[in-house]
Design a protein around this motif. Structure first.
Motif, mmCIF file in Angstrom:
data_model
loop_
_atom_site.group_PDB
_atom_site.id
_atom_site.type_symbol
_atom_site.label_atom_id
_atom_site.label_comp_id
_atom_site.label_asym_id
_atom_site.label_seq_id
_atom_site.Cartn_x
_atom_site.Cartn_y
_atom_site.Cartn_z
ATOM 1 N N LEU A 115 -1.496 -3.394 -2.934
ATOM 2 C CA LEU A 115 -1.945 -2.082 -2.473
ATOM 3 C C LEU A 115 -3.188 -1.622 -3.235
ATOM 4 O O LEU A 115 -4.056 -0.943 -2.672
ATOM 5 C CB LEU A 115 -0.817 -1.057 -2.625
ATOM 6 N N LYS A 116 -3.297 -2.011 -4.488
ATOM 7 C CA LYS A 116 -4.477 -1.660 -5.274
ATOM 8 C C LYS A 116 -5.736 -2.232 -4.643
ATOM 9 O O LYS A 116 -6.787 -1.565 -4.615
ATOM 10 C CB LYS A 116 -4.312 -2.186 -6.707
ATOM 11 N N HIS A 117 -5.666 -3.438 -4.137
ATOM 12 C CA HIS A 117 -6.845 -4.096 -3.574
ATOM 13 C C HIS A 117 -7.017 -3.808 -2.083
ATOM 14 O O HIS A 117 -8.150 -3.734 -1.600
ATOM 15 C CB HIS A 117 -6.762 -5.608 -3.795
ATOM 16 N N LYS A 118 -5.916 -3.673 -1.344
ATOM 17 C CA LYS A 118 -6.023 -3.521 0.103
ATOM 18 C C LYS A 118 -6.007 -2.074 0.566
ATOM 19 O O LYS A 118 -6.414 -1.785 1.698
ATOM 20 C CB LYS A 118 -4.901 -4.309 0.786
ATOM 21 N N ALA A 119 -5.521 -1.182 -0.264
ATOM 22 C CA ALA A 119 -5.500 0.244 0.083
ATOM 23 C C ALA A 119 -5.823 1.055 -1.156
ATOM 24 O O ALA A 119 -4.985 1.805 -1.658
ATOM 25 C CB ALA A 119 -4.141 0.628 0.660
ATOM 26 N N PRO A 120 -7.039 0.909 -1.677
ATOM 27 C CA PRO A 120 -7.382 1.552 -2.952
ATOM 28 C C PRO A 120 -7.318 3.077 -2.920
ATOM 29 O O PRO A 120 -7.189 3.713 -3.963
ATOM 30 C CB PRO A 120 -8.821 1.066 -3.209
ATOM 31 N N GLY A 121 -7.388 3.672 -1.730
ATOM 32 C CA GLY A 121 -7.302 5.127 -1.631
ATOM 33 C C GLY A 121 -5.884 5.646 -1.645
ATOM 34 O O GLY A 121 -5.670 6.869 -1.705
ATOM 35 N N LEU A 122 -4.903 4.747 -1.601
ATOM 36 C CA LEU A 122 -3.500 5.146 -1.566
ATOM 37 C C LEU A 122 -3.001 5.382 -2.998
ATOM 38 O O LEU A 122 -3.158 4.529 -3.866
ATOM 39 C CB LEU A 122 -2.679 4.043 -0.905
ATOM 40 N N VAL A 123 -2.404 6.533 -3.241
ATOM 41 C CA VAL A 123 -1.892 6.861 -4.573
ATOM 42 C C VAL A 123 -0.535 6.197 -4.756
ATOM 43 O O VAL A 123 0.415 6.463 -4.015
ATOM 44 C CB VAL A 123 -1.761 8.387 -4.760
ATOM 45 N N VAL A 124 -0.442 5.287 -5.740
ATOM 46 C CA VAL A 124 0.793 4.552 -6.022
ATOM 47 C C VAL A 124 1.213 4.865 -7.450
ATOM 48 O O VAL A 124 0.492 4.549 -8.404
ATOM 49 C CB VAL A 124 0.592 3.034 -5.851
ATOM 50 N N THR A 125 2.398 5.468 -7.621
ATOM 51 C CA THR A 125 2.865 5.883 -8.937
ATOM 52 C C THR A 125 4.207 5.233 -9.237
ATOM 53 O O THR A 125 5.175 5.452 -8.495
ATOM 54 C CB THR A 125 3.024 7.414 -9.006
ATOM 55 N N PRO A 126 4.292 4.413 -10.301
ATOM 56 C CA PRO A 126 5.591 3.835 -10.669
ATOM 57 C C PRO A 126 6.581 4.925 -11.073
ATOM 58 O O PRO A 126 6.226 5.905 -11.736
ATOM 59 C CB PRO A 126 5.250 2.932 -11.857
ATOM 60 N N GLU A 127 7.837 4.760 -10.661
ATOM 61 C CA GLU A 127 8.915 5.663 -11.057
ATOM 62 C C GLU A 127 10.087 4.817 -11.535
ATOM 63 O O GLU A 127 10.671 4.066 -10.754
ATOM 64 C CB GLU A 127 9.342 6.560 -9.897
ATOM 65 N N GLY A 128 10.414 4.927 -12.807
ATOM 66 C CA GLY A 128 11.488 4.128 -13.354
ATOM 67 C C GLY A 128 11.123 2.651 -13.354
ATOM 68 O O GLY A 128 9.951 2.273 -13.353
ATOM 69 N N VAL A 129 12.144 1.801 -13.321
ATOM 70 C CA VAL A 129 11.910 0.351 -13.402
ATOM 71 C C VAL A 129 11.972 -0.325 -12.035
ATOM 72 O O VAL A 129 11.611 -1.494 -11.914
ATOM 73 C CB VAL A 129 12.951 -0.308 -14.337
#
Length: 219
Positions: A115-129
């Protein structure tokens, strides 16, 4: 005046002559290229293993013995991971919470990277493990291709077969992520025998239409 029967015979003769000329050209072209690659889809091999209650490795070995040289592996999407029980999603307002099932430790980092490379405008936030929060509703990103499944690729290579990547075109494709994806695919699939032919999934080539030149250059 030409009799109707004679005219009919002349037209048939001309059609036959045209067909023979076309067949001759085709024979000459195919005679110069006698290499044949027999490809089976990994999903079909997996389905055969499931219905016969055998290991997929046994099926791949049997296919190889039968003359199959290559197995096509199609890119996953978050939608296919959800269908396979690897990830579950829940809508939270205008965001989506993804939860990864236990036993798939490589899937969460894989999704983050893709998602970082294919949808760089998308906000992705890790939650927990085992969870990710995506700043968008599920339908807006669930069809983004996230690369080839590592287990499928490893199984094909370990059984002495070539991997044929089936890459998916997607909305938001750019010259940069085309180059990145093809480099990642080569690194993942290549072995001492090389990589099988790329067979694009769906009805369009990666980069279609405006970025076909970028795709060709990346190859």
């Amino acid at each position: 005046m030409i009799k109707p029967n004679l005219l009919l015979f002349l037209l048939i003769a001309l059609g036959l002559l045209g067909g023979l000329v076309s067949a001759g050209h085709r024979w000459q072209a195919e005679a110069r290229n006698r290499r044949v690659e027999l490809v089976v889809d990994y999903g079909d091999a997996q389905a055969l293993a499931n219905t016969t209650r055998r290991q997929v490795d046994d099926v791949l070995q049997q296919l190889r013995a039968a003359g199959i040289t290559t197995v096509a592996v199609t890119e996953d999407t978050l939608g296919t991971l959800n269908a396979n029980g690897v990830v579950a999603y829940k809508r939270d307002g205008d965001e989506t919470l993804l939860t990864f099932a236990p036993g798939f430790p490589t899937e969460r980092p894989r999704v983050i990277q893709m998602l970082k490379h294919k949808a760089p405008g998308l906000v992705v936030t890790p939650e927990g493990v085992d969870s990710l929060r995506i700043g968008s509703p599920w339908p807006q990103f669930s069809t983004i291709p996230i690369g080839l499944g590592g287990d499928a690729v490893d199984a094909v290579k370990q059984n002495g077969l070539l991997v044929s990547p089936r890459l998916v075109n997607f909305t938001g494709v750019t010259a940069d992520n085309i180059g990145w994806e093809l480099a990642q695919t080569k690194h993942q699939c290549a072995d001492a025998q090389g990589v099988g032919p790329v067979i694009f999934a769906g009805s369009s080539v990666l980069g279609n239409r405006g970025l076909l030149k970028a795709t060709a250059e990346a190859f």
